[in-house]
Design an enzyme around this catalytic site. Sequence first.
Site, short mmCIF file in Angstrom:
data_model
loop_
_atom_site.label_atom_id
_atom_site.label_comp_id
_atom_site.label_asym_id
_atom_site.label_seq_id
_atom_site.Cartn_x
_atom_site.Cartn_y
_atom_site.Cartn_z
N TYR A 32 3.14 9.84 0.25
CA TYR A 32 4.13 9.25 1.15
C TYR A 32 5.57 9.52 0.73
O TYR A 32 6.48 9.42 1.55
CB TYR A 32 3.93 7.72 1.26
CG TYR A 32 2.59 7.31 1.79
CD1 TYR A 32 1.78 8.20 2.49
CD2 TYR A 32 2.11 6.02 1.60
CE1 TYR A 32 0.54 7.83 2.96
CE2 TYR A 32 0.87 5.63 2.08
CZ TYR A 32 0.08 6.54 2.74
OH TYR A 32 -1.14 6.16 3.21
N HIS A 36 -7.61 9.62 -1.70
CA HIS A 36 -7.02 9.54 -0.37
C HIS A 36 -7.93 10.11 0.73
O HIS A 36 -8.03 9.54 1.83
CB HIS A 36 -5.66 10.26 -0.38
CG HIS A 36 -4.66 9.73 0.58
ND1 HIS A 36 -3.32 9.64 0.29
CD2 HIS A 36 -4.79 9.27 1.85
CE1 HIS A 36 -2.67 9.15 1.35
NE2 HIS A 36 -3.55 8.91 2.30
N LYS A 48 -2.65 6.22 -4.19
CA LYS A 48 -3.76 7.11 -3.83
C LYS A 48 -3.53 8.51 -4.41
O LYS A 48 -2.38 8.92 -4.58
CB LYS A 48 -3.90 7.23 -2.31
CG LYS A 48 -3.83 5.91 -1.58
CD LYS A 48 -4.07 6.02 -0.10
CE LYS A 48 -3.72 4.71 0.58
NZ LYS A 48 -2.34 4.62 1.07
N ASP A 52 0.85 -1.20 0.00
CA ASP A 52 0.00 0.00 0.00
C ASP A 52 0.88 1.24 0.00
O ASP A 52 1.72 1.42 0.89
CB ASP A 52 -0.88 0.01 1.26
CG ASP A 52 -1.81 1.21 1.28
OD1 ASP A 52 -2.85 1.15 0.61
OD2 ASP A 52 -1.47 2.22 1.94
N1 LIG Z 1 -5.45 6.17 3.88
C1 LIG Z 1 -4.91 6.85 4.89
O1 LIG Z 1 -5.27 8.01 5.16
C2 LIG Z 1 -3.88 6.19 5.72
C3 LIG Z 1 -3.29 5.03 5.28
N2 LIG Z 1 -2.31 4.41 6.02
C4 LIG Z 1 -1.71 3.16 5.48
O2 LIG Z 1 -1.71 2.17 6.51
C5 LIG Z 1 -0.36 1.77 6.78
C6 LIG Z 1 -0.19 1.38 8.24
O3 LIG Z 1 -0.47 2.45 9.13
P1 LIG Z 1 0.67 3.30 9.86
O4 LIG Z 1 0.05 4.57 10.31
O5 LIG Z 1 1.84 3.38 8.97
O6 LIG Z 1 1.06 2.54 11.16
P2 LIG Z 1 1.04 1.07 11.82
O7 LIG Z 1 -0.13 1.01 12.72
O8 LIG Z 1 1.23 0.03 10.79
O9 LIG Z 1 2.35 1.18 12.76
C7 LIG Z 1 3.62 1.35 12.23
C8 LIG Z 1 4.62 1.53 13.35
O10 LIG Z 1 4.55 0.44 14.27
C9 LIG Z 1 5.87 0.10 14.65
N3 LIG Z 1 5.86 -1.29 15.09
C10 LIG Z 1 5.37 -2.37 14.45
N4 LIG Z 1 5.51 -3.48 15.19
C11 LIG Z 1 6.13 -3.11 16.34
C12 LIG Z 1 6.56 -3.80 17.50
N5 LIG Z 1 6.37 -5.11 17.63
N6 LIG Z 1 7.15 -3.10 18.49
C13 LIG Z 1 7.33 -1.77 18.38
N7 LIG Z 1 6.96 -1.05 17.31
C14 LIG Z 1 6.35 -1.71 16.29
C15 LIG Z 1 6.70 0.34 13.41
O11 LIG Z 1 8.04 0.54 13.77
P3 LIG Z 1 9.27 -0.13 12.96
O12 LIG Z 1 9.19 0.39 11.56
O13 LIG Z 1 10.45 0.39 13.72
O14 LIG Z 1 9.12 -1.62 13.05
C16 LIG Z 1 6.06 1.61 12.86
O15 LIG Z 1 6.64 2.75 13.43
C17 LIG Z 1 0.46 2.98 6.34
O16 LIG Z 1 1.83 2.70 6.24
C18 LIG Z 1 -0.24 3.35 5.07
O17 LIG Z 1 0.13 2.45 4.02
C19 LIG Z 1 -1.95 4.91 7.24
C20 LIG Z 1 -2.49 6.08 7.72
C21 LIG Z 1 -3.51 6.82 6.98
O1 LIG Z 2 -2.08 8.16 4.53
C1 LIG Z 2 -1.78 8.98 5.35
O2 LIG Z 2 -0.78 8.88 6.20
C2 LIG Z 2 -0.75 10.04 6.99
C3 LIG Z 2 -0.32 9.78 8.36
O3 LIG Z 2 0.51 8.67 8.49
C4 LIG Z 2 -2.13 10.56 6.91
O4 LIG Z 2 -2.24 11.91 7.08
C5 LIG Z 2 -2.50 10.22 5.56
O5 LIG Z 2 -3.83 10.14 5.35
#
Ligand SMILES: NC(=O)C1=CN([C@@H]2O[C@H](COP(=O)(O)OP(=O)(O)OC[C@H]3O[C@@H](n4cnc5c(N)ncnc54)[C@H](OP(=O)(O)O)[C@@H]3O)[C@@H](O)[C@H]2O)C=CC1
Ligand SMILES: O=C1O[C@H](CO)[C@@H](O)[C@@H]1O
Length: 325
Positions: free
Chosen positions: A58, A118, A87, A53
């Site tokens: 990003y 998005h 997106k 994704d």
């Molecule tokens: N459409 C939208 O508006 C949005 C879409 N998204 C999508 O969803 C995806 C996932 O959501 P996102 O907000 O990135 O976050 P997540 O909920 O996937 O969390 C990511 C974080 O969790 C940490 N992590 C994972 N496992 C552990 C563990 N066991 N112990 C400690 N830390 C851990 C990672 O650190 P590390 O890298 O150090 O392992 C990273 O910093 C995004 O990357 C994106 O693709 C996200 C937000 C908004």
């Molecule tokens: O996809 C997204 O990621 C950011 C935050 O992680 C958020 O603003 C956006 O929708």
Amino acid sequence: MSSNTSSLDYSIKLNDGNVIPSLALGTATPPEEHEAVPEAVKAAIRAGIRHIDTAWYYGTEKYIGKALKELIDAGEIKREELFITTKVWPALWDRAETSIKKSLEDTGLEYFDLVLQHWPQTFKGTDKNGLPSRPYDENGILHFGAGDYLETYKQIIDLRKRTNWIKSVGVSNFHIHHLKRAIEETGVVPAVDQIEHHYRLADQIGLIEYAKSQNIAIEAYAVFGSSIAGLIDEPIVKKFADKYGTTVNSVLISYHVLNNRIALARSKTPERIEDFTVLTPLTKDDIEELDKAGIENPKRYITDDWGVGLGFKHWKTKYSWEESK
Ligand SMILES: NC(=O)C1=CN([C@@H]2O[C@H](COP(=O)(O)OP(=O)(O)OC[C@H]3O[C@@H](n4cnc5c(N)ncnc54)[C@H](OP(=O)(O)O)[C@@H]3O)[C@@H](O)[C@H]2O)C=CC1
Ligand SMILES: O=C1O[C@H](CO)[C@@H](O)[C@@H]1O
């Protein structure tokens, strides 16, 4: 870590007939971690994850492209075995073609399996550095409301007809009223709605049920509690990981996959990514217990200003709109 079944065994048939793998690697990675993205993508694909994704916003698309090229050139994977999502950001709300073209160039791909709008928002102008992505001016005012948000969805639908760039069309951060409007005005039911979802947002005021009634698949983001990984240390999650001999990552992913939702899970750490594939066999009672805990103590991790007023619960921003209707 061992398990009889894997999150990799799960996929969902979308309302347009295409099939989406239920587990995806998320790539909304902070800029200081962008260099780690190619290794994360390679680790995910080598672990069997077929769904990535991403988004124009990003800034990670060229890093993803680098990893994909390496694996495809080496014969480790074929493009058609992968499911890649991008997106269109609100700053490019009336320029979906420009946005998707740039995403194709940066990833080096010829098509995306899924393109999402998005946010149901439109931005105008640029920020104080002249960049369009977060148009806050020097006074901290965010300039949105540049036009009709539905224009973006209409343009993506039109592009799917006119080009070979897009297999499926969906939306993100749409609430019920946005989905209803999109369906009524275009006749095209989005294949997915990507929203924040985890047990602490179990109460989504009817959105999940409405999506189900329209055969719109739910993609859950922030499944670990986003950048602060806020759900990872929750005792109730640890309890289920211990009970089943899995990890907290596995519990939080399985919560969605077992409920016919797509889980987007991010990490730059290959050992964690490998573990994303392990399924925790949560029962109906376990899931009810998680939901009950979440409803008693709700929490939203993504509360960007551009989400204010869209209708989602527990949206807290500097504007202090504690809860929008
Ligand atoms: N459409 C939208 O508006 C949005 C879409 N998204 C999508 O969803 C995806 C996932 O959501 P996102 O907000 O990135 O976050 P997540 O909920 O996937 O969390 C990511 C974080 O969790 C940490 N992590 C994972 N496992 C552990 C563990 N066991 N112990 C400690 N830390 C851990 C990672 O650190 P590390 O890298 O150090 O392992 C990273 O910093 C995004 O990357 C994106 O693709 C996200 C937000 C908004
Ligand atoms: O996809 C997204 O990621 C950011 C935050 O992680 C958020 O603003 C956006 O929708």
